[in-house]
Design a protein around this motif. Structure first.
Motif, PDB file in Angstrom:
ATOM      1  N   LYS A  79      21.261  82.334 -46.421  1.00  0.00           N
ATOM      2  CA  LYS A  79      22.599  81.671 -46.778  1.00  0.00           C
ATOM      3  C   LYS A  79      22.415  80.210 -47.442  1.00  0.00           C
ATOM      4  N   LYS A  80      23.181  79.835 -48.191  1.00  0.00           N
ATOM      5  CA  LYS A  80      23.157  78.593 -49.044  1.00  0.00           C
ATOM      6  C   LYS A  80      23.770  77.398 -48.193  1.00  0.00           C
ATOM      7  N   ILE A  81      22.872  76.506 -47.835  1.00  0.00           N
ATOM      8  CA  ILE A  81      23.130  75.368 -46.978  1.00  0.00           C
ATOM      9  C   ILE A  81      23.117  73.902 -47.562  1.00  0.00           C
ATOM     10  N   ALA A  82      24.126  73.463 -47.669  1.00  0.00           N
ATOM     11  CA  ALA A  82      24.126  71.919 -48.141  1.00  0.00           C
ATOM     12  C   ALA A  82      23.873  70.906 -47.284  1.00  0.00           C
ATOM     13  N   PHE A  83      22.953  69.990 -47.792  1.00  0.00           N
ATOM     14  CA  PHE A  83      22.392  68.726 -47.097  1.00  0.00           C
ATOM     15  C   PHE A  83      22.870  67.581 -47.942  1.00  0.00           C
ATOM     16  N   ALA A  84      23.653  66.718 -47.290  1.00  0.00           N
ATOM     17  CA  ALA A  84      23.990  65.584 -47.893  1.00  0.00           C
ATOM     18  C   ALA A  84      23.958  64.182 -47.102  1.00  0.00           C
ATOM     19  N   LEU A  85      23.662  63.206 -47.734  1.00  0.00           N
ATOM     20  CA  LEU A  85      23.445  61.959 -47.242  1.00  0.00           C
ATOM     21  C   LEU A  85      24.082  60.805 -48.148  1.00  0.00           C
ATOM     22  N   HIS A  86      24.913  59.911 -47.416  1.00  0.00           N
ATOM     23  CA  HIS A  86      25.593  58.943 -48.076  1.00  0.00           C
ATOM     24  C   HIS A  86      24.672  57.817 -48.121  1.00  0.00           C
ATOM     25  N   ALA A  87      23.917  57.415 -49.289  1.00  0.00           N
ATOM     26  CA  ALA A  87      23.055  56.257 -49.236  1.00  0.00           C
ATOM     27  C   ALA A  87      23.087  55.798 -50.735  1.00  0.00           C
TER      28      ALA A  87
ATOM     29  N   LYS B 187       8.945  68.643 -51.151  1.00  0.00           N
ATOM     30  CA  LYS B 187       9.576  69.843 -51.526  1.00  0.00           C
ATOM     31  C   LYS B 187      10.634  69.950 -51.954  1.00  0.00           C
ATOM     32  N   HIS B 188      11.685  68.908 -51.260  1.00  0.00           N
ATOM     33  CA  HIS B 188      13.237  68.981 -51.343  1.00  0.00           C
ATOM     34  C   HIS B 188      13.451  67.477 -51.766  1.00  0.00           C
ATOM     35  N   VAL B 189      13.603  67.256 -53.162  1.00  0.00           N
ATOM     36  CA  VAL B 189      14.255  65.900 -53.257  1.00  0.00           C
ATOM     37  C   VAL B 189      15.745  65.839 -53.674  1.00  0.00           C
ATOM     38  N   LEU B 190      16.478  65.210 -53.255  1.00  0.00           N
ATOM     39  CA  LEU B 190      17.794  65.204 -53.382  1.00  0.00           C
ATOM     40  C   LEU B 190      18.326  64.536 -54.656  1.00  0.00           C
ATOM     41  N   LYS B 191      19.400  64.951 -55.050  1.00  0.00           N
ATOM     42  CA  LYS B 191      20.076  64.359 -56.352  1.00  0.00           C
ATOM     43  C   LYS B 191      21.189  63.315 -55.907  1.00  0.00           C
ATOM     44  N   LYS B 192      21.253  62.388 -56.495  1.00  0.00           N
ATOM     45  CA  LYS B 192      22.336  61.386 -56.126  1.00  0.00           C
ATOM     46  C   LYS B 192      23.549  61.623 -57.190  1.00  0.00           C
ATOM     47  N   SER B 193      24.776  61.589 -56.278  1.00  0.00           N
ATOM     48  CA  SER B 193      25.795  61.752 -57.278  1.00  0.00           C
ATOM     49  C   SER B 193      26.731  60.472 -57.425  1.00  0.00           C
ATOM     50  N   ARG B 194      27.542  60.390 -58.210  1.00  0.00           N
ATOM     51  CA  ARG B 194      28.149  59.285 -58.697  1.00  0.00           C
ATOM     52  C   ARG B 194      28.680  58.488 -57.265  1.00  0.00           C
ATOM     53  N   ASN B 195      29.233  58.952 -56.443  1.00  0.00           N
ATOM     54  CA  ASN B 195      29.849  58.250 -55.343  1.00  0.00           C
ATOM     55  C   ASN B 195      28.698  57.937 -54.203  1.00  0.00           C
ATOM     56  N   GLY B 196      27.493  57.973 -54.607  1.00  0.00           N
ATOM     57  CA  GLY B 196      26.357  57.493 -53.715  1.00  0.00           C
ATOM     58  C   GLY B 196      25.779  58.329 -52.694  1.00  0.00           C
ATOM     59  N   ALA B 197      26.459  59.739 -52.684  1.00  0.00           N
ATOM     60  CA  ALA B 197      25.914  60.545 -51.677  1.00  0.00           C
ATOM     61  C   ALA B 197      24.764  61.424 -52.562  1.00  0.00           C
ATOM     62  N   TRP B 198      23.729  61.614 -51.632  1.00  0.00           N
ATOM     63  CA  TRP B 198      22.402  62.434 -52.059  1.00  0.00           C
ATOM     64  C   TRP B 198      22.736  63.836 -51.481  1.00  0.00           C
ATOM     65  N   GLU B 199      22.448  64.777 -52.459  1.00  0.00           N
ATOM     66  CA  GLU B 199      22.968  66.274 -51.956  1.00  0.00           C
ATOM     67  C   GLU B 199      21.718  67.155 -52.715  1.00  0.00           C
ATOM     68  N   THR B 200      21.510  68.138 -51.660  1.00  0.00           N
ATOM     69  CA  THR B 200      20.749  69.069 -51.989  1.00  0.00           C
ATOM     70  C   THR B 200      21.083  70.639 -51.504  1.00  0.00           C
ATOM     71  N   ARG B 201      20.793  71.970 -51.875  1.00  0.00           N
ATOM     72  CA  ARG B 201      21.255  73.084 -51.116  1.00  0.00           C
ATOM     73  C   ARG B 201      20.228  73.907 -51.163  1.00  0.00           C
ATOM     74  N   LEU B 202      19.807  74.535 -49.980  1.00  0.00           N
ATOM     75  CA  LEU B 202      18.602  75.432 -49.860  1.00  0.00           C
ATOM     76  C   LEU B 202      19.147  76.680 -49.185  1.00  0.00           C
ATOM     77  N   MET B 203      18.441  77.615 -49.499  1.00  0.00           N
ATOM     78  CA  MET B 203      18.726  79.053 -49.224  1.00  0.00           C
ATOM     79  C   MET B 203      17.670  79.223 -47.742  1.00  0.00           C
ATOM     80  N   LEU B 204      18.493  79.283 -46.617  1.00  0.00           N
ATOM     81  CA  LEU B 204      17.839  79.424 -45.322  1.00  0.00           C
ATOM     82  C   LEU B 204      18.206  80.809 -44.555  1.00  0.00           C
ATOM     83  N   SER B 205      17.180  81.394 -44.050  1.00  0.00           N
ATOM     84  CA  SER B 205      17.486  82.568 -43.111  1.00  0.00           C
ATOM     85  C   SER B 205      18.208  82.043 -41.948  1.00  0.00           C
ATOM     86  N   PRO B 206      19.126  83.159 -41.224  1.00  0.00           N
ATOM     87  CA  PRO B 206      19.630  82.738 -39.954  1.00  0.00           C
ATOM     88  C   PRO B 206      18.561  82.210 -38.955  1.00  0.00           C
ATOM     89  N   ASP B 207      18.530  80.984 -38.377  1.00  0.00           N
ATOM     90  CA  ASP B 207      17.750  80.606 -37.264  1.00  0.00           C
ATOM     91  C   ASP B 207      18.177  78.874 -36.935  1.00  0.00           C
TER      92      ASP B 207
END
Length: 95
Positions: A11-19, A38-58
């Motif tokens: 499943k596609k899982i979103a990770f985000a951090l407001h920094a 391996k996973h560098v987050l991208k900064k959005s205009r509102n200051g949140a950093w985000e990425t999405r990963l495909m993860l198996s159930p676990d």
């Protein structure tokens, strides 16, 4: 056992951090062998950093690395102790 039964659907899982002041935000966890590069987050205009990963159930442990410093996810209250005497966040991906 057939290959279909062995392979759980990812499943596609979103990770985000407001920094907003951060220069870099990375994501490390047992899903990437704790390698934050391996996973560098991208900064959005509102200051949140985000990425999405495909993860198996676990259930996964993870942390952010903000400008070189390990940091917990402030919006995820699920934690567990790690072998370093600190804590990691927990994320469960349902089937």
């Amino acid at each position: 056992m057939s290959e279909k039964k062995q392979k759980k659907r990812r499943k596609k899982i979103a990770f985000a951090l407001h920094a907003p002041q951060a220069e870099t935000v990375l994501l490390a966890g047992d899903f990437n062998q704790w390698n934050p590069e391996k996973h560098v987050l991208k900064k959005s205009r509102n200051g949140a950093w985000e990425t999405r990963l495909m993860l198996s159930p676990d259930t996964y442990e993870y942390k952010f690395v903000v400008d070189g410093k390990w940091q917990m996810d402030p919006v995820n209250p699920r934690i567990c102790q790690n072998c370093f005497g600190t804590a990691n966040n927990l994320l469960t991906v349902a089937e």
